[in-house]
Design a protein around this motif. Structure first.
Motif, PDB file in Angstrom:
ATOM      1  N   PRO A   1      64.840 -48.474   8.463  1.00 14.46           N
ATOM      2  CA  PRO A   1      64.850 -49.601   7.519  1.00 14.46           C
ATOM      3  C   PRO A   1      65.207 -49.163   6.093  1.00 14.46           C
ATOM      4  O   PRO A   1      65.971 -49.853   5.414  1.00 14.46           O
ATOM      5  CB  PRO A   1      63.415 -50.134   7.562  1.00 14.46           C
ATOM      6  CG  PRO A   1      62.781 -49.532   8.730  1.00 14.46           C
ATOM      7  CD  PRO A   1      63.561 -48.363   9.165  1.00 14.46           C
ATOM      8  N   SER A   2      64.698 -48.016   5.650  1.00 14.82           N
ATOM      9  CA  SER A   2      65.032 -47.547   4.307  1.00 14.82           C
ATOM     10  C   SER A   2      66.528 -47.356   4.175  1.00 14.82           C
ATOM     11  O   SER A   2      67.145 -47.765   3.190  1.00 14.82           O
ATOM     12  CB  SER A   2      64.361 -46.195   4.022  1.00 14.82           C
ATOM     13  OG  SER A   2      63.035 -46.205   4.380  1.00 14.82           O
TER      14      SER A   2
ATOM     15  N   ALA B   1      66.456 -50.160  -9.531  1.00  8.69           N
ATOM     16  CA  ALA B   1      67.904 -50.192  -9.320  1.00  8.69           C
ATOM     17  C   ALA B   1      68.529 -51.410  -9.989  1.00  8.69           C
ATOM     18  O   ALA B   1      69.606 -51.310 -10.592  1.00  8.69           O
ATOM     19  CB  ALA B   1      68.211 -50.194  -7.824  1.00  8.69           C
TER      20      ALA B   1
ATOM     21  N   PHE C   1      71.380 -51.358 -12.850  1.00 11.73           N
ATOM     22  CA  PHE C   1      72.633 -52.093 -12.700  1.00 11.73           C
ATOM     23  C   PHE C   1      72.838 -53.015 -13.888  1.00 11.73           C
ATOM     24  O   PHE C   1      73.905 -53.056 -14.503  1.00 11.73           O
ATOM     25  CB  PHE C   1      72.615 -52.898 -11.395  1.00 11.73           C
ATOM     26  CG  PHE C   1      73.648 -53.971 -11.347  1.00 11.73           C
ATOM     27  CD1 PHE C   1      74.979 -53.643 -11.156  1.00 11.73           C
ATOM     28  CD2 PHE C   1      73.295 -55.299 -11.531  1.00 11.73           C
ATOM     29  CE1 PHE C   1      75.937 -54.630 -11.141  1.00 11.73           C
ATOM     30  CE2 PHE C   1      74.252 -56.286 -11.516  1.00 11.73           C
ATOM     31  CZ  PHE C   1      75.574 -55.953 -11.323  1.00 11.73           C
TER      32      PHE C   1
ATOM     33  N   ILE D   1      68.316 -50.826   4.118  1.00 17.49           N
ATOM     34  CA  ILE D   1      68.125 -51.581   2.875  1.00 17.49           C
ATOM     35  C   ILE D   1      68.871 -50.909   1.726  1.00 17.49           C
ATOM     36  O   ILE D   1      69.552 -51.569   0.934  1.00 17.49           O
ATOM     37  CB  ILE D   1      66.625 -51.720   2.551  1.00 17.49           C
ATOM     38  CG1 ILE D   1      65.964 -52.609   3.601  1.00 17.49           C
ATOM     39  CG2 ILE D   1      66.423 -52.317   1.166  1.00 17.49           C
ATOM     40  CD1 ILE D   1      64.474 -52.734   3.446  1.00 17.49           C
TER      41      ILE D   1
ATOM     42  N   PRO E   1      61.355 -49.634  -6.036  1.00 21.47           N
ATOM     43  CA  PRO E   1      62.631 -48.957  -6.285  1.00 21.47           C
ATOM     44  C   PRO E   1      63.773 -49.932  -6.528  1.00 21.47           C
ATOM     45  O   PRO E   1      64.651 -49.659  -7.346  1.00 21.47           O
ATOM     46  CB  PRO E   1      62.860 -48.159  -5.000  1.00 21.47           C
ATOM     47  CG  PRO E   1      61.523 -47.969  -4.417  1.00 21.47           C
ATOM     48  CD  PRO E   1      60.755 -49.204  -4.766  1.00 21.47           C
ATOM     49  N   ILE E   2      63.722 -51.097  -5.858  1.00 22.77           N
ATOM     50  CA  ILE E   2      64.821 -52.049  -6.052  1.00 22.77           C
ATOM     51  C   ILE E   2      64.782 -52.628  -7.467  1.00 22.77           C
ATOM     52  O   ILE E   2      65.823 -52.833  -8.087  1.00 22.77           O
ATOM     53  CB  ILE E   2      64.781 -53.143  -4.964  1.00 22.77           C
ATOM     54  CG1 ILE E   2      65.341 -52.531  -3.675  1.00 22.77           C
ATOM     55  CG2 ILE E   2      65.592 -54.360  -5.356  1.00 22.77           C
ATOM     56  CD1 ILE E   2      65.424 -53.476  -2.522  1.00 22.77           C
TER      57      ILE E   2
ATOM     58  N   PHE F   1      71.874 -52.737  -0.230  1.00 20.74           N
ATOM     59  CA  PHE F   1      71.774 -53.031  -1.652  1.00 20.74           C
ATOM     60  C   PHE F   1      72.942 -52.425  -2.424  1.00 20.74           C
ATOM     61  O   PHE F   1      73.610 -53.105  -3.198  1.00 20.74           O
ATOM     62  CB  PHE F   1      70.452 -52.504  -2.206  1.00 20.74           C
ATOM     63  CG  PHE F   1      70.238 -52.816  -3.665  1.00 20.74           C
ATOM     64  CD1 PHE F   1      69.663 -54.004  -4.043  1.00 20.74           C
ATOM     65  CD2 PHE F   1      70.640 -51.920  -4.655  1.00 20.74           C
ATOM     66  CE1 PHE F   1      69.478 -54.310  -5.381  1.00 20.74           C
ATOM     67  CE2 PHE F   1      70.464 -52.223  -5.991  1.00 20.74           C
ATOM     68  CZ  PHE F   1      69.873 -53.422  -6.351  1.00 20.74           C
TER      69      PHE F   1
ATOM     70  N   ARG G   1      59.717 -44.204   8.818  1.00 18.58           N
ATOM     71  CA  ARG G   1      60.536 -45.408   8.994  1.00 18.58           C
ATOM     72  C   ARG G   1      61.866 -45.251   8.252  1.00 18.58           C
ATOM     73  O   ARG G   1      62.193 -45.990   7.321  1.00 18.58           O
ATOM     74  CB  ARG G   1      59.795 -46.645   8.498  1.00 18.58           C
ATOM     75  CG  ARG G   1      58.418 -46.779   9.130  1.00 18.58           C
ATOM     76  CD  ARG G   1      58.255 -48.068   9.846  1.00 18.58           C
ATOM     77  NE  ARG G   1      58.326 -49.228   8.964  1.00 18.58           N
ATOM     78  CZ  ARG G   1      58.678 -50.435   9.383  1.00 18.58           C
ATOM     79  NH1 ARG G   1      59.008 -50.612  10.640  1.00 18.58           N
ATOM     80  NH2 ARG G   1      58.703 -51.437   8.554  1.00 18.58           N
TER      81      ARG G   1
ATOM     82  N   PHE H   1      62.414 -44.876  -1.685  1.00 19.22           N
ATOM     83  CA  PHE H   1      61.738 -45.535  -0.558  1.00 19.22           C
ATOM     84  C   PHE H   1      60.876 -44.527   0.191  1.00 19.22           C
ATOM     85  O   PHE H   1      59.717 -44.792   0.513  1.00 19.22           O
ATOM     86  CB  PHE H   1      62.743 -46.139   0.431  1.00 19.22           C
ATOM     87  CG  PHE H   1      63.436 -47.378  -0.073  1.00 19.22           C
ATOM     88  CD1 PHE H   1      62.862 -48.154  -1.065  1.00 19.22           C
ATOM     89  CD2 PHE H   1      64.653 -47.774   0.448  1.00 19.22           C
ATOM     90  CE1 PHE H   1      63.488 -49.297  -1.537  1.00 19.22           C
ATOM     91  CE2 PHE H   1      65.296 -48.911  -0.015  1.00 19.22           C
ATOM     92  CZ  PHE H   1      64.716 -49.666  -1.008  1.00 19.22           C
TER      93      PHE H   1
ATOM     94  N   THR I   1      73.456 -44.962  -6.160  1.00 21.52           N
ATOM     95  CA  THR I   1      72.417 -45.968  -5.923  1.00 21.52           C
ATOM     96  C   THR I   1      71.794 -45.778  -4.552  1.00 21.52           C
ATOM     97  O   THR I   1      70.569 -45.821  -4.386  1.00 21.52           O
ATOM     98  CB  THR I   1      72.998 -47.381  -6.018  1.00 21.52           C
ATOM     99  OG1 THR I   1      73.701 -47.496  -7.233  1.00 21.52           O
ATOM    100  CG2 THR I   1      71.918 -48.427  -5.957  1.00 21.52           C
TER     101      THR I   1
ATOM    102  N   ILE J   1      75.686 -54.995  -3.917  1.00 18.93           N
ATOM    103  CA  ILE J   1      75.816 -55.217  -5.355  1.00 18.93           C
ATOM    104  C   ILE J   1      77.226 -54.838  -5.799  1.00 18.93           C
ATOM    105  O   ILE J   1      77.879 -55.574  -6.551  1.00 18.93           O
ATOM    106  CB  ILE J   1      74.783 -54.367  -6.129  1.00 18.93           C
ATOM    107  CG1 ILE J   1      73.372 -54.875  -5.858  1.00 18.93           C
ATOM    108  CG2 ILE J   1      75.085 -54.386  -7.613  1.00 18.93           C
ATOM    109  CD1 ILE J   1      72.967 -56.087  -6.639  1.00 18.93           C
TER     110      ILE J   1
ATOM    111  N   LYS K   1      56.721 -50.875  -1.393  1.00 21.76           N
ATOM    112  CA  LYS K   1      57.549 -49.711  -1.098  1.00 21.76           C
ATOM    113  C   LYS K   1      59.033 -49.997  -1.339  1.00 21.76           C
ATOM    114  O   LYS K   1      59.739 -49.169  -1.902  1.00 21.76           O
ATOM    115  CB  LYS K   1      57.292 -49.355   0.364  1.00 21.76           C
ATOM    116  CG  LYS K   1      58.277 -48.458   0.978  1.00 21.76           C
ATOM    117  CD  LYS K   1      58.028 -48.340   2.472  1.00 21.76           C
ATOM    118  CE  LYS K   1      59.096 -47.453   3.064  1.00 21.76           C
ATOM    119  NZ  LYS K   1      59.053 -47.400   4.500  1.00 21.76           N
ATOM    120  N   TYR K   2      59.472 -51.181  -0.939  1.00 15.46           N
ATOM    121  CA  TYR K   2      60.875 -51.531  -1.169  1.00 15.46           C
ATOM    122  C   TYR K   2      61.077 -52.193  -2.521  1.00 15.46           C
ATOM    123  O   TYR K   2      62.099 -51.995  -3.180  1.00 15.46           O
ATOM    124  CB  TYR K   2      61.368 -52.475  -0.073  1.00 15.46           C
ATOM    125  CG  TYR K   2      61.360 -51.851   1.289  1.00 15.46           C
ATOM    126  CD1 TYR K   2      62.046 -50.664   1.532  1.00 15.46           C
ATOM    127  CD2 TYR K   2      60.645 -52.417   2.331  1.00 15.46           C
ATOM    128  CE1 TYR K   2      62.025 -50.069   2.769  1.00 15.46           C
ATOM    129  CE2 TYR K   2      60.619 -51.828   3.581  1.00 15.46           C
ATOM    130  CZ  TYR K   2      61.308 -50.650   3.795  1.00 15.46           C
ATOM    131  OH  TYR K   2      61.281 -50.056   5.018  1.00 15.46           O
TER     132      TYR K   2
ATOM    133  N   LEU L   1      67.844 -44.965  -3.998  1.00 16.00           N
ATOM    134  CA  LEU L   1      66.969 -45.876  -3.257  1.00 16.00           C
ATOM    135  C   LEU L   1      66.341 -45.175  -2.056  1.00 16.00           C
ATOM    136  O   LEU L   1      65.141 -45.310  -1.800  1.00 16.00           O
ATOM    137  CB  LEU L   1      67.744 -47.113  -2.809  1.00 16.00           C
ATOM    138  CG  LEU L   1      68.029 -48.144  -3.894  1.00 16.00           C
ATOM    139  CD1 LEU L   1      68.822 -49.312  -3.330  1.00 16.00           C
ATOM    140  CD2 LEU L   1      66.735 -48.653  -4.500  1.00 16.00           C
TER     141      LEU L   1
END
Lengths: 508, 149
Positions: free
Chosen positions: B119-120, A405, A409, B123, A401-402, B127, B116, B109, B101, B131, A397-398, B105
């Motif tokens: 946490p999304s 991203a 980038f 994070i 998408p990361i 991020f 939840r 997510f 971004t 970055i 789930k994380y 995200l």
């Protein structure tokens, strides 16, 4: 200067503190990439190119190239270590080169010998890494001395050989693999022609003048293609992870696996040197060989440690062997080395015979750092194997998408255009559709990297011969390369006609 | 392996090949002193691709159709994510890296798995800020950080 002197200088470069750090980061990320199912060495390296490009942007070009290639190569062979972890603990290979490890590795884990299996594959990988590096050191100078005598005709034929080898072994259908190769070559012609300065297929779009950026296409096809695949098809739940009890292998284990490790390393190294054949094929062959040499072949598939030690050594040795054609001839033999080559070209460093003369710091620094990196991996993998096993549990789930991203980038930070972002997404969708339908994408990327060089060498050769195509057939070396290239395509075809199954190299 | 996909793609590649052959004729032949101009290579490639596509088209008539596996694809998730990615690309230069971004995200997510939120949120924020800060402040790179008013 002798080879030893060069090697010593290489160690001088590899031991600079920032290069040690780069190698360290590279192998750590590489191990994580190998552990995570879904990201293979190819997309891992492609994703990191933009990141390293920005980190090294302050350094002088040559040092920057050396540092980045040290990190990227670390990801490549680090992934070979990591790939075995999921095969053994989960029965799902982290990347295709450790598919055969699942056969005996998972059985060992079920018998409570997971730790021994993991340790043996780390030790085997280390021995293989060192053996293939010794081969690299011994062969590098002589090979590049031969290659330096090549003219454009020989280069053209040699590159055709590289493309033929990759297409002949990639995917289930050779027609599709060849189509991908030709399509990659065509994409490479977009932009301003380097010889005549004429714009081709640009339709007056300034953004196309410099051609399609290889990095964007590689990241899109591999990393995003894989991400889209996982998003669309995520239904299967991951199984339970086997427990790791004792890490150190017993004396008996060591004794049983010593010979398979050496055999696997040598076999893997020579398979790796061949263009087109890489880590996956090497591990398959090693498994078959071990089974043949074994006193009790029926124990394979039931947790025989030789079935782990051999293939795991072989895939690591193959990744070392694959560096030889890249560094000495300037011809990548696989998808991942094609991406490494693209990274070097981004720094204006042309891999090939001249690399050892013009940039000895990069070539030997890389070789020396691979020694250090392999040592780091051995030291890291033994105590940290439990930590890496945890990485498997990163929620998708994380993660997915990361990854998107990060690729956004990376591409934007290097290219500064939104055009490349759209191209990236387009390539991602194309990559998903193509690999889903058995169109291998590795030949496309390889062709995209080699395309301009093939064309330039072809035209230079034809200029020398006043447009006579016979130049490619009258020069003996060039003719030999062309014959081998033709054989590489014909032999699998004939085998298929006879109904024999052909193992295909599936790197991703 | 899908027969329909292979048919469509072989036709598509056939057209691409044709396009290359035709369009390469328009490339001017100006390179002096060389008999091999910039149009030869793409023209050949186009011709080879045409032949290969015809071969693939022929193959689609000969091989048996395999029954598609009964896996249900999660199209909804995929389309939400791809559309938000397109929007992300579109907005990146307009509203800046950090905000676009973060939004991308957060949306993806939540698309991957509902609920939840905290946490999304954390994070995504970590991020995008992380970055941006690392890249443009520490490394001195240039990113359009925030919208310029």
């Amino acid at each position: 200067m002798s080879t030893l002197q060069f090697l010593a200088d290489g160690f001088g470069i590899a031991f600079q503190w920032h290069n040690l750090l780069f190698a360290f980061v590279g192998v750590i990320i590489g191990t994580a990439v190998g552990v995570l199912p879904g990201i293979g060495p190819m997309s891992g390296v492609a994703l990191l190119i933009p990141v390293t490009a920005t980190i090294t942007s302050g350094m002088p070009t040559s040092a920057a190239a050396a540092s980045s290639i040290i990190l990227l190569a670390g990801v490549y062979y680090g992934a070979m270590y990591g790939g075995s972890t999921t095969s053994i603990l989960l029965n799902t290979p982290g990347e295709s080169s450790s598919v055969v490890t699942t056969l005996d590795g998972y059985q060992m884990a079920r018998q409570g010998r997971a730790g021994a299996a993991l340790a043996i594959s780390a030790i085997g990988s280390f021995c293989a890494g060192v053996i293939s590096l010794i081969g690299l050191v011994l062969l590098a100078q002589p090979l590049s001395n031969v290659a330096i005598k090549f003219g454009p005709a020989e280069y053209f034929s040699l590159m055709l050989l590289g493309l033929a080898a990759v297409s002949g072994l990639a995917g289930k259908s050779m027609t599709k693999a060849l189509m991908m190769t030709v399509f990659g070559l065509m994409l490479g012609t977009i932009g301003i022609d380097a010889v005549s300065g004429i714009a081709r297929f640009t339709y007056n779009q300034p953004i196309l003048f410099s051609g399609l950026e290889f990095l964007t296409i590689a990241v899109g096809l591999f990393a995003l293609g894989e991400v889209f695949n996982t998003i669309l098809e995520r239904d299967k739940e991951d199984g339970a992870i086997a427990k790791i009890n004792r890490i150190l292998p017993t004396k008996q284990d060591m004794k049983d696996s010593a010979v398979p490790i050496v055999r696997g390393s040598l076999l893997g190294f020579f398979i790796g040197v061949l263009p087109g054949a890489g880590a996956t094929l090497a591990s398959f062959f090693s498994y078959i060989t071990e089974k043949k040499f074994s006193k009790n072949p029926e124990s394979f598939g039931k947790g025989n440690i030789a079935g782990v030690a051999g293939p795991e050594s072989a895939n690591n040795a193959a990744s070392g062997g694959a560096m030889i054609p890249l560094l000495t001839l300037g011809i990548p033999g696989s998808g991942t080395t094609a991406i490494l080559m693209g990274a070097l070209i981004m720094y204006n460093v042309q891999p090939g015979p001249l690399l050892f003369d013009e940039h000895p710091d990069i070539a030997w620094g890389l070789i020396a750092s691979m020694f250090i990196g392999n040592l780091m991996l051995l030291v890291l993998n033994m105590p940290l194997v439990r930590v890496f096993a945890k990485v498997i549990q990163t929620p998708k789930k994380y993660l997915l998408p990361i990854i998107i991203a990060i690729s956004f980038f990376g591409v934007y930070a290097v290219q500064y255009t939104t055009f490349d972002l759209y191209l990236l997404l387009g390539c991602g969708v194309a990559g998903y559709l193509l690999s889903k339908n058995d169109y291998p994408v590795a030949p496309l990327v390889l062709a995209l990297v080699l395309g301009p060089m093939i064309e330039n060498n072809m035209r230079r050769a034809l200029t020398i011969s006043n447009g006579e195509f016979s130049i490619f057939f009258t020069k003996p070396l060039s003719l030999a390369f062309l014959i081998v290239a033709a054989l590489w395509l014909l032999v699998p075809m004939l085998l298929k006609l006879k109904g024999r199954s052909v193992i295909v190299e599936d790197e991703g | 392996m899908s027969k329909t996909f292979d048919r469509y793609s072989s036709v598509a590649f056939l057209l691409i090949g044709l396009l290359f052959v035709i369009e390469s004729q328009k490339i001017s032949d100006s390179a002096y002193g060389s008999s091999v101009g910039p149009k030869i290579f793409p023209m050949w490639l186009g011709a080879i691709l045409i032949l290969l596509s015809l071969r693939l088209l022929y193959e689609t008539f000969t091989y048996k159709t395999e029954t598609p596996s009964g896996m249900k694809l999660q199209y909804k998730k995929f389309f939400i994510i791809i559309i938000s990615a397109v929007l992300y690309a579109f907005l990146l230069e307009k509203v800046g890296y950090v905000i676009s971004t973060f939004l991308f995200l957060l949306i993806s997510f939540q698309t991957m798995e509902r609920g939840r939120l905290l946490p999304s949120f954390v994070i995504a924020a970590a991020f995008s800020f992380g970055i941006y800060y690392l890249f443009s402040k520490l490394l001195g790179g240039s990113l359009p950080g925030f919208p310029v008013f």
